[in-house]
Design a protein around this motif. Structure first.
Motif, PDB file in Angstrom:
ATOM      1  N   THR A 165       3.888  -4.725   7.591  1.00  0.00           N
ATOM      2  CA  THR A 165       3.367  -3.263   7.492  1.00  0.00           C
ATOM      3  C   THR A 165       4.439  -2.437   6.645  1.00  0.00           C
ATOM      4  O   THR A 165       5.560  -2.644   6.724  1.00  0.00           O
ATOM      5  N   THR A 166       3.604  -1.495   5.795  1.00  0.00           N
ATOM      6  CA  THR A 166       4.558  -0.901   4.629  1.00  0.00           C
ATOM      7  C   THR A 166       4.397   0.683   4.861  1.00  0.00           C
ATOM      8  O   THR A 166       3.476   1.083   5.942  1.00  0.00           O
ATOM      9  N   GLY A 167       5.236   1.476   4.596  1.00  0.00           N
ATOM     10  CA  GLY A 167       5.166   2.811   4.824  1.00  0.00           C
ATOM     11  C   GLY A 167       6.288   3.487   5.709  1.00  0.00           C
ATOM     12  O   GLY A 167       6.136   4.733   6.100  1.00  0.00           O
ATOM     13  N   ALA A 185       9.550  -7.050   5.664  1.00  0.00           N
ATOM     14  CA  ALA A 185       9.218  -7.452   4.111  1.00  0.00           C
ATOM     15  C   ALA A 185       8.173  -6.734   3.664  1.00  0.00           C
ATOM     16  O   ALA A 185       7.058  -6.946   3.735  1.00  0.00           O
ATOM     17  N   PRO A 186       8.611  -5.729   2.624  1.00  0.00           N
ATOM     18  CA  PRO A 186       7.297  -5.067   1.940  1.00  0.00           C
ATOM     19  C   PRO A 186       6.409  -5.807   1.138  1.00  0.00           C
ATOM     20  O   PRO A 186       5.508  -5.523   0.897  1.00  0.00           O
ATOM     21  N   ASN A 187       7.027  -7.222   0.807  1.00  0.00           N
ATOM     22  CA  ASN A 187       5.771  -8.059   0.121  1.00  0.00           C
ATOM     23  C   ASN A 187       6.506  -9.579   0.426  1.00  0.00           C
ATOM     24  O   ASN A 187       7.559 -10.027   0.192  1.00  0.00           O
ATOM     25  N   PHE A 188       5.367 -10.306   0.973  1.00  0.00           N
ATOM     26  CA  PHE A 188       5.841 -11.540   1.563  1.00  0.00           C
ATOM     27  C   PHE A 188       5.448 -12.623   0.291  1.00  0.00           C
ATOM     28  O   PHE A 188       5.762 -13.712   0.410  1.00  0.00           O
ATOM     29  N   LEU A 214      -0.846  -1.576  -8.631  1.00  0.00           N
ATOM     30  CA  LEU A 214      -2.298  -1.434  -8.554  1.00  0.00           C
ATOM     31  C   LEU A 214      -2.682  -2.198  -7.326  1.00  0.00           C
ATOM     32  O   LEU A 214      -2.363  -3.316  -7.191  1.00  0.00           O
ATOM     33  N   HIS A 215      -3.452  -1.599  -6.492  1.00  0.00           N
ATOM     34  CA  HIS A 215      -3.748  -1.852  -5.211  1.00  0.00           C
ATOM     35  C   HIS A 215      -5.416  -1.619  -5.036  1.00  0.00           C
ATOM     36  O   HIS A 215      -5.998  -1.029  -5.622  1.00  0.00           O
ATOM     37  N   HIS A 216      -6.231  -2.464  -4.111  1.00  0.00           N
ATOM     38  CA  HIS A 216      -7.369  -2.193  -3.747  1.00  0.00           C
ATOM     39  C   HIS A 216      -7.526  -0.508  -3.139  1.00  0.00           C
ATOM     40  O   HIS A 216      -6.436  -0.175  -2.362  1.00  0.00           O
ATOM     41  N   ASP A 217      -8.679  -0.282  -3.070  1.00  0.00           N
ATOM     42  CA  ASP A 217      -8.820   1.212  -2.661  1.00  0.00           C
ATOM     43  C   ASP A 217      -8.892   1.523  -1.189  1.00  0.00           C
ATOM     44  O   ASP A 217      -9.158   2.914  -0.778  1.00  0.00           O
ATOM     45  N   GLN A 218      -8.609   0.472  -0.391  1.00  0.00           N
ATOM     46  CA  GLN A 218      -8.349   0.558   1.283  1.00  0.00           C
ATOM     47  C   GLN A 218      -6.953   0.843   1.660  1.00  0.00           C
ATOM     48  O   GLN A 218      -6.601   1.078   2.624  1.00  0.00           O
ATOM     49  N   LYS A 219      -6.204   0.845   0.649  1.00  0.00           N
ATOM     50  CA  LYS A 219      -4.655   0.905   0.955  1.00  0.00           C
ATOM     51  C   LYS A 219      -4.482   2.471   1.503  1.00  0.00           C
ATOM     52  O   LYS A 219      -4.720   3.294   0.646  1.00  0.00           O
ATOM     53  N   LEU A 220      -3.498   2.478   2.452  1.00  0.00           N
ATOM     54  CA  LEU A 220      -3.268   3.900   3.110  1.00  0.00           C
ATOM     55  C   LEU A 220      -1.908   4.286   2.343  1.00  0.00           C
ATOM     56  O   LEU A 220      -2.049   5.686   2.237  1.00  0.00           O
ATOM     57  N   ASP A 221      -1.234   3.611   2.126  1.00  0.00           N
ATOM     58  CA  ASP A 221       0.150   4.089   1.452  1.00  0.00           C
ATOM     59  C   ASP A 221       0.542   4.280   0.088  1.00  0.00           C
ATOM     60  O   ASP A 221      -0.034   3.051  -0.701  1.00  0.00           O
ATOM     61  N   ALA A 222       1.132   5.100  -0.320  1.00  0.00           N
ATOM     62  CA  ALA A 222       1.523   5.371  -1.879  1.00  0.00           C
ATOM     63  C   ALA A 222       2.503   5.975  -2.126  1.00  0.00           C
ATOM     64  O   ALA A 222       2.405   7.025  -1.475  1.00  0.00           O
ATOM     65  N   PRO A 223       3.602   5.410  -2.788  1.00  0.00           N
ATOM     66  CA  PRO A 223       3.526   4.030  -3.450  1.00  0.00           C
ATOM     67  C   PRO A 223       3.514   3.186  -2.524  1.00  0.00           C
ATOM     68  O   PRO A 223       4.134   3.289  -1.485  1.00  0.00           O
ATOM     69  N   SER A 224       3.214   1.838  -2.894  1.00  0.00           N
ATOM     70  CA  SER A 224       3.371   0.643  -2.273  1.00  0.00           C
ATOM     71  C   SER A 224       4.573   0.525  -1.993  1.00  0.00           C
ATOM     72  O   SER A 224       5.757   0.912  -2.427  1.00  0.00           O
ATOM     73  N   GLY A 225       4.869  -0.308  -0.769  1.00  0.00           N
ATOM     74  CA  GLY A 225       6.074  -0.655  -0.146  1.00  0.00           C
ATOM     75  C   GLY A 225       7.048  -1.496  -1.182  1.00  0.00           C
ATOM     76  O   GLY A 225       8.107  -1.337  -1.330  1.00  0.00           O
ATOM     77  N   THR A 226       6.070  -2.486  -1.881  1.00  0.00           N
ATOM     78  CA  THR A 226       6.735  -3.097  -2.976  1.00  0.00           C
ATOM     79  C   THR A 226       7.403  -2.233  -4.205  1.00  0.00           C
ATOM     80  O   THR A 226       8.477  -2.641  -4.459  1.00  0.00           O
ATOM     81  N   ALA A 227       6.755  -1.238  -4.737  1.00  0.00           N
ATOM     82  CA  ALA A 227       7.073  -0.304  -5.404  1.00  0.00           C
ATOM     83  C   ALA A 227       8.309   0.208  -5.166  1.00  0.00           C
ATOM     84  O   ALA A 227       9.354   0.338  -5.701  1.00  0.00           O
ATOM     85  N   LEU A 271      -9.426  -4.864  -6.947  1.00  0.00           N
ATOM     86  CA  LEU A 271      -7.991  -5.449  -6.982  1.00  0.00           C
ATOM     87  C   LEU A 271      -7.748  -5.696  -5.374  1.00  0.00           C
ATOM     88  O   LEU A 271      -8.262  -5.443  -4.670  1.00  0.00           O
ATOM     89  N   ILE A 272      -6.624  -6.569  -5.576  1.00  0.00           N
ATOM     90  CA  ILE A 272      -5.847  -6.880  -4.252  1.00  0.00           C
ATOM     91  C   ILE A 272      -4.405  -6.433  -4.247  1.00  0.00           C
ATOM     92  O   ILE A 272      -4.254  -5.173  -3.714  1.00  0.00           O
ATOM     93  N   ALA A 273      -3.455  -7.066  -5.021  1.00  0.00           N
ATOM     94  CA  ALA A 273      -2.067  -6.440  -4.960  1.00  0.00           C
ATOM     95  C   ALA A 273      -1.283  -6.963  -6.335  1.00  0.00           C
ATOM     96  O   ALA A 273      -1.257  -8.036  -6.494  1.00  0.00           O
ATOM     97  N   HIS A 274      -1.172  -5.995  -7.052  1.00  0.00           N
ATOM     98  CA  HIS A 274      -0.578  -6.218  -8.514  1.00  0.00           C
ATOM     99  C   HIS A 274       0.794  -5.250  -8.697  1.00  0.00           C
ATOM    100  O   HIS A 274       0.407  -4.102  -8.271  1.00  0.00           O
ATOM    101  N   SER A 325      -1.907 -15.654  -0.574  1.00  0.00           N
ATOM    102  CA  SER A 325      -0.614 -15.755  -1.241  1.00  0.00           C
ATOM    103  C   SER A 325       0.740 -15.240  -0.682  1.00  0.00           C
ATOM    104  O   SER A 325       1.717 -15.445  -1.037  1.00  0.00           O
ATOM    105  N   PHE A 326       0.456 -14.351   0.522  1.00  0.00           N
ATOM    106  CA  PHE A 326       1.462 -13.611   1.376  1.00  0.00           C
ATOM    107  C   PHE A 326       2.083 -14.745   2.356  1.00  0.00           C
ATOM    108  O   PHE A 326       2.984 -14.546   2.747  1.00  0.00           O
ATOM    109  N   MET A 327       1.186 -15.839   2.572  1.00  0.00           N
ATOM    110  CA  MET A 327       1.474 -16.757   3.841  1.00  0.00           C
ATOM    111  C   MET A 327       2.841 -17.494   3.993  1.00  0.00           C
ATOM    112  O   MET A 327       3.198 -17.664   4.856  1.00  0.00           O
TER     113      MET A 327
HETATM  114  O1  LIG Z   1      -1.816  -2.990   1.211  1.00  0.00           O
HETATM  115  C1  LIG Z   1      -1.453  -4.128   0.652  1.00  0.00           C
HETATM  116  O2  LIG Z   1      -2.588  -4.889   0.214  1.00  0.00           O
HETATM  117  C2  LIG Z   1      -0.279  -4.672   0.121  1.00  0.00           C
HETATM  118  N1  LIG Z   1       0.690  -3.675   0.575  1.00  0.00           N
HETATM  119  C3  LIG Z   1       2.152  -4.178   0.571  1.00  0.00           C
HETATM  120  C4  LIG Z   1       2.752  -3.026  -0.409  1.00  0.00           C
HETATM  121  O3  LIG Z   1       2.554  -1.728   0.245  1.00  0.00           O
HETATM  122  O4  LIG Z   1       3.549  -3.534  -1.392  1.00  0.00           O
HETATM  123  C5  LIG Z   1       2.354  -5.576  -0.176  1.00  0.00           C
HETATM  124  C6  LIG Z   1       1.205  -5.943  -1.166  1.00  0.00           C
HETATM  125  O5  LIG Z   1       1.534  -5.184  -2.382  1.00  0.00           O
HETATM  126  C7  LIG Z   1      -0.122  -5.703  -0.649  1.00  0.00           C
END
Ligand SMILES: O=C(O)C1=N[C@H](C(=O)O)C[C@H](O)C1
Ligand SMILES: NC(=O)C1=CN([C@@H]2O[C@H](COP(=O)(O)OP(=O)(O)OC[C@H]3O[C@@H](n4cnc5c(N)ncnc54)[C@H](O)[C@@H]3O)[C@@H](O)[C@H]2O)C=CC1
Length: 266
Positions: free
Chosen positions: A100-102, A125-128, A154-167, A213-216, A239-241
């Motif tokens: 979980t990120t954020g 782990a912000p990114n697995f 760049l992420h899918h539009d259902q993502k709740l947090d910005a910026p991403s945990g990875t960023a 998008l997925i996660a980029h 890809s995360f598993m």
């Molecule tokens: O919400 C996602 O999808 C992802 N979240 C993580 C993040 O916030 O970095 C990891 C990955 O980017 C996918």
């Protein structure tokens, strides 16, 4: 063979469903419970998409951990509830693996202090995705030589947090080695708010959200007459598993707090 007993919080989510598959497919893992506020008291097999899984579902983490013996709790939910799950797991002597990120800096400091007090392993782990971990490490290497950098996630539009945990993690890793610099022209002015993205210690982070998008993430460095781009793309959640598996196996041997898989890969 002694199995690692795993609880998954957020099993119906995009990541949670993949994690259930991983645990089910791994010989020495045993899924002992799931945490999902919507299906308290049911079995996982009663939820659409889960077949034959005689695994109890709890709405409340405290009740779950009081009744179920577990080694690891994998959390793939939202920041507020993820923080509550992680703290509760540590209090019960269960090692958390958190995707979980954020989480805020203060959240991370609190979890670290609890781990130290309990002498228990915990991996955040912000990114697995191992490719993403390498992208962050390579960016940190490059930042020693290039102090001008912009992070585009760049992420899918259902993502709740910005910026991403990875960023955020990438920016933190870069700032650990980068000579401090406020980028862009000293007199630059946004004529539209947000045009230059978020500002992390003078470097800028841009968040793109689009269906499809997925996660980029692309980390762009620039200097006189040249740019360097380091990019990672996740095209599916499988890809995360391998990183989730690495984290579960590793956390069992840890009695410390780890923030980022770069700290446990060689
Ligand atoms: O919400 C996602 O999808 C992802 N979240 C993580 C993040 O916030 O970095 C990891 C990955 O980017 C996918
Ligand atoms: N570290 C990594 O590599 C990755 C991390 N993520 C992060 O993982 C988290 C989940 O992402 P997705 O699966 O895409 O989201 P999602 O929205 O598909 O799933 C979240 C799940 O959390 C559940 N949930 C919400 N409140 C809950 C509660 N009170 N109790 C139990 N469950 C609850 C929801 O029911 C949902 O099933 C996000 O924070 C995301 O940023 C996502 C992909 C990769």
């Amino acid at each position: 063979m002694k199995k690692i007993k795993v609880i998954i919080a957020g099993p119906r989510g995009r990541m949670g469903r993949e994690a259930v598959k991983l645990v089910e497919a791994t010989e020495n893992y045993q899924l002992v419970a799931a945490i999902d506020y919507k299906y308290d008291g049911k079995l996982l097999r009663e939820i659409e998409g889960f077949h034959a899984l005689e695994v109890p579902v709890y709405g409340d983490v405290e009740k779950c951990l009081s009744e179920i013996e577990a080694d690891v709790l994998i959390d793939l939910t939202t920041p507020e509830i993820g923080m509550h799950h992680t703290k509760t797991a540590l209090w019960h002597g269960v090692r958390p693996v958190v995707g979980t990120t954020g989480f805020s800096k203060e959240d991370l400091a609190e979890l670290q202090a609890t781990c130290e007090e309990k002498e228990l392993g915990c991996i955040i782990a912000p990114n697995f995705a191992l490719g993403a971990v390498l992208m962050m490490k390579f960016s940190q290497m490059a930042a020693k030589y290039f102090k001008d950098v912009e992070i585009i996630e760049l992420h899918h539009d259902q993502k709740l947090d910005a910026p991403s945990g990875t960023a955020v993690k990438t920016a933190e890793m870069i700032s650990a080695v980068r000579e401090q610099k406020n980028q862009g022209h000293p007199n630059e002015k946004e004529t539209m708010q947000g045009a230059r993205g978020a500002n992390f210690e003078g470097m800028h982070i841009h968040s793109v959200r689009l269906p499809g998008l997925i996660a980029h993430q692309q980390v762009m460095f620039g200097s006189d007459g040249q740019t360097l781009s380091i990019r990672h793309d996740s095209y599916n959640r499988a890809s995360f598993m391998s990183g989730v598996k690495l984290a579960v196996d590793t956390v069992m041997k840890l009695d410390t707090f780890v923030y980022g898989l770069e700290n446990i890969i060689e």
